[in-house]
Enzyme design. Structure first.
Site, PDB file in Angstrom:
ATOM      1  N   LYS A 183       0.738  -1.187  -0.032  1.00 38.45           N
ATOM      2  CA  LYS A 183      -0.005   0.090  -0.227  1.00 38.45           C
ATOM      3  C   LYS A 183       0.815   1.227   0.000  1.00 38.45           C
ATOM      4  O   LYS A 183       0.379   2.324  -0.585  1.00 38.45           O
ATOM      5  CB  LYS A 183      -0.685   0.027   1.180  1.00 38.45           C
ATOM      6  CG  LYS A 183      -1.997  -1.191   1.247  1.00 38.45           C
ATOM      7  CD  LYS A 183      -3.022  -0.773   0.069  1.00 38.45           C
ATOM      8  CE  LYS A 183      -4.115  -1.787   0.217  1.00 38.45           C
ATOM      9  NZ  LYS A 183      -5.146  -1.535  -1.000  1.00 38.45           N
ATOM     10  N   SER A 192       1.359  -9.642  -0.572  1.00 38.23           N
ATOM     11  CA  SER A 192       1.245  -8.125  -0.801  1.00 38.23           C
ATOM     12  C   SER A 192       1.421  -7.445   0.548  1.00 38.23           C
ATOM     13  O   SER A 192       1.571  -6.390   0.679  1.00 38.23           O
ATOM     14  CB  SER A 192      -0.167  -8.072  -1.312  1.00 38.23           C
ATOM     15  OG  SER A 192      -1.156  -8.766  -0.451  1.00 38.23           O
ATOM     16  N   GLU A 225      -9.554   5.963   3.394  1.00 40.10           N
ATOM     17  CA  GLU A 225     -10.073   4.868   3.977  1.00 40.10           C
ATOM     18  C   GLU A 225      -9.305   3.517   4.287  1.00 40.10           C
ATOM     19  O   GLU A 225      -8.310   3.434   3.656  1.00 40.10           O
ATOM     20  CB  GLU A 225     -11.324   4.311   3.124  1.00 40.10           C
ATOM     21  CG  GLU A 225     -10.832   3.274   1.874  1.00 40.10           C
ATOM     22  CD  GLU A 225     -10.086   3.821   0.937  1.00 40.10           C
ATOM     23  OE1 GLU A 225      -9.780   5.153   0.897  1.00 40.10           O
ATOM     24  OE2 GLU A 225      -9.349   2.857   0.342  1.00 40.10           O
TER      25      GLU A 225
END
Lengths: 267, 433
Positions: B93, B384, B115
């Protein structure tokens, strides 16, 4: 001329702004919604904005979010709302503008929705998350026109000159100006420059201009009516409905509040 | 047919998917954002600054790891893990959060909002905001603040405000609703760092571009470590789809590579029990500013979702994924909660890596396909994120499993004494279920 255009034409002759109350369909249930619409019409509403509840109302503050949640929990559906309009529109005597998020309409299919809405006596549609740009990709305008439904679009304080032109091109009935950047509901005072901004916008539009978002009191409504062709009050009424649901004086209280709000709109 | 060079088109559409379905207030700001992104992302100074931060601050390139014990365990294709879990803050991210925060700074915004579901995007945004001196508010569903509590604490330590969202399903979807409400209100001084390849244009393409470094690196590393740029299969989990697009973009034109996205199969097939939008589950809809495949009921109300992993617990898929599925370029499958937990366990025990539960979905599928392929084949899995945040969720899962096992034992005993009529009723209930 559409029924919505006629309302604004009549108000213009009577030298006043149109009063447009909003309520969420199905809060607390559809039968009460019918009675509430009648109370609003009796109280002096010129046009009613009927909200279609949606699971994810991104443009709404807590009051209308809660109303939508209650309506959906009670099993309110788009078909149910259209049947309700079909039963009451004639007796009501004031036009109905459906106020919806796009997904329930998109899900039904535009053609099928428009056909059923028009047959039910709905006068127009405002999709809060369908700007004119996207409506062009969806053949929204030609379909709505074919069924004689007005298409109301929003303008906002952030709208550029280009966007104002585009909204003006696609809107029929009236244009809805969002009083401030934000969601529906009370956030205290309205912006100081609002009346000036409304006057400026009105000169650029051939359609009538109604103002909404955050208008709560008769005083606020009256001050905006000096410049606008219509005033929308939503959350303040939905909150009253929330508070009075289950009480004997629900309908009379709503009628009284609408009367107070509508009375101040003479210029 | 050749793939069109420009995706999305000038209106932000990937075929029939995408667009900008937002209230008017956000239309001009989205125009402004798209223009700023197009301008800055072409500037050498911006690209250099971003590359510098990704290298020296975030830790790129992340390793490509040949998981030999895992490979041996399945006895088939060679499994390589792209270690995004080793990126600063513990997930992919940050690639996007730093990119967008830098852009926000260039645009003169003083405040960012985000968010978060699993909390990883929230932590990444809070980190980027701290680094660049921006105020940061992160919206997070109440249910997620409970199951990912560690990340709530991290965000607060990084100086961000975490705003719990108590509406709707109290998960990622509702966090996005609330972030959009904030943005509509504060759009003049605030940038919304959307955390996936979702939402209105330019987000799906911008977030993709910031993440494509994952696949670009993997290709170079494969060349060096395995002697080929083309794995036989590349696998990533898909919630909104950002890590998957980040991995796959580099391979899309390389037809030798089979691309597989793994959705959250949750606990069952019924609407509300999973977050799998492809196949029977999803249909065309409009949510959070984009037209795409959405889990919804027959009235167009957005359906609830379930996944053991908060980051995959979302009812819509990024619009580019929807198009790539139509084109048959990416294949989508699903892994259940149970399969993901098993994959989590396996990787922990034989490789010493705690994967995020999201990434565990991709590993679960790797475990299905690896034994079917020969040892000369090569599987690339995007790991991830790391699983520290999920320790409590996995413990709770275990506790529940034990409870169920105990309950089954006790019903087995109770069976003997139960009244025959009651037993019959119980049976018909079972059939109805």
């Amino acid at each position: 001329m559409s029924a919505i255009s006629e309302v604004f034409e009549r108000c213009r002759r009577e030298k006043r702004a149109a009063f447009i109350p909003f309520l969420t369909a199905g809060d607390p249930d559809l039968e009460t919604t019918a009675a509430l619409m009648q109370a609003m019409a009796d109280g002096g509403a010129d046009l009613i904005e009927l909200g279609v509840p949606f699971s994810d109302p991104i443009a709404d503050g807590p009051v209308i979010q809660r109303a939508s949640t209650r309506a959906l929990a009670g099993g309110t559906t788009l078909s149910g709302i259209l049947r309700l309009v079909a039963r009451h529109r004639d007796r009501l005597g004031v036009p109905i503008l459906l106020f919806s998020y796009f997904n329930p309409i998109h899900n039904r299919g535009l053609e099928s929705f428009a056909e059923q809405a028009a047959a039910s006596g709905v006068d127009g549609l405002l999709c809060v998350d369908l700007p004119p740009d996207e409506s062009a990709h969806q053949e929204y305008i030609p379909v709505m026109r074919r069924y004689g439904l007005d298409t109301v679009f929003l303008l906002a304080p952030t709208s550029t000159k280009d966007r104002i032109r585009r909204v003006a091109e696609y809107s029929t009935g009236f244009v809805y100006y969002v009083s401030r950047t934000g969601i529906t509901g009370d956030q205290g005072a309205l912006p100081d420059e609002l009346v000036k901004e409304v006057r400026r916008l009105r000169r650029k539009l051939t359609q009538p201009l109604a103002v909404g978002f955050g208008i709560n009191t008769p005083e606020q409504a009256a001050s905006i009516a000096r410049a606008a062709d219509g005033v929308v009050v939503g959350s303040a009424l939905v909150k009253l409905i929330e508070e009075k649901t289950g009480d004997d004086d629900l309908l009379s209280a709503v009628k009284q509040r609408v009367k107070e709000l509508a009375e101040g709109l003479r210029r | 047919m050749a793939r069109p060079q420009l995706r999305p088109d000038a209106n932000g559409y990937f075929g029939p998917y995408g667009g900008r379905y937002v209230p008017e207030t956000l239309m001009a700001p989205l125009d402004e954002l798209a223009k700023a992104y197009d301008r800055w992302s072409r500037k050498r100074s911006f690209r250099n600054e971003l590359r510098d931060l990704l290298t020296h601050y975030a830790g790129r390139p992340t390793p490509l790891y040949h998981a030999k014990r895992l490979t041996e365990h399945f006895g088939g294709a060679q499994i390589y893990l792209k270690r995004e879990d080793l990126l600063h803050t513990g997930a992919h991210k940050l690639n996007n959060a730093i990119g967008q925060a830098l852009l926000a700074k260039m645009m003169g915004k003083r405040r960012v909002i985000a968010e978060t579901g699993a909390g990883q995007h929230g932590v990444a945004s809070a980190t980027a905001a701290a680094l660049l001196g921006l105020e940061c508010v992160v919206y997070m569903g109440v249910e997620d603040t409970v199951r990912q509590r560690l990340n709530v604490d991290r965000m607060e330590l990084l100086g961000a405000t975490v705003a719990p969202v108590d509406s709707g399903s109290r998960t990622l979807k509702d966090a996005i609703n609330e972030a959009l409400r904030d943005w509509v209100t504060n759009v003049r001084d605030t940038h919304y760092i959307l955390g996936s390849v979702l939402g209105p244009d330019p987000y799906p393409r911008m977030v993709r571009d910031f993440h494509r470094v994952i696949g670009d690196e993997a290709r170079r590393q494969l060349k060096k470590q395995a002697g080929t740029v083309s794995p036989d299969v590349a696998i990533a989990c898909v919630g909104g789809g950002s890590n998957a697009i980040g991995l796959f973009t580099a391979f899309i034109d390389d037809r030798r590579v089979k691309l597989v996205g793994v959705e959250a199969g949750g606990s069952g097939e019924a609407l509300g029990e999973h977050a799998a939008r492809f196949g029977k589950g999803g249909s065309l809809g409009v949510l959070h500013g984009t037209r795409t495949l959405v889990l919804q009921d027959e009235e167009g109300q957005i359906a609830g979702t379930h996944s053991v992993s908060a980051g995959l617990d979302y009812p819509a898929i990024g619009p580019e994924h929807a198009l790539l599925a139509d084109e048959g370029r990416i294949e989508y499958t699903r892994a259940s909660d149970t399969e993901a937990i098993a994959a989590f366990d396996l990787l922990a025990r034989i490789e010493g890596i705690l994967p995020a539960l999201e990434s565990a979905h991709a590993l679960a599928y790797a475990g299905k396909v690896a034994p079917l392929l020969s040892k000369r084949r090569l599987i690339l899995v995007n790991l991830s994120g790391r699983g520290d945040k999920d320790v409590e969720s996995v413990q709770n899962w275990r506790a529940k499993e034990r409870e169920q096992a105990d309950a089954e034992d006790s019903t087995a005993v109770a069976e003997v004494t139960v009244h025959p009529a009651a037993r019959k009723w119980g049976k018909s209930q079972e059939e109805a279920g």
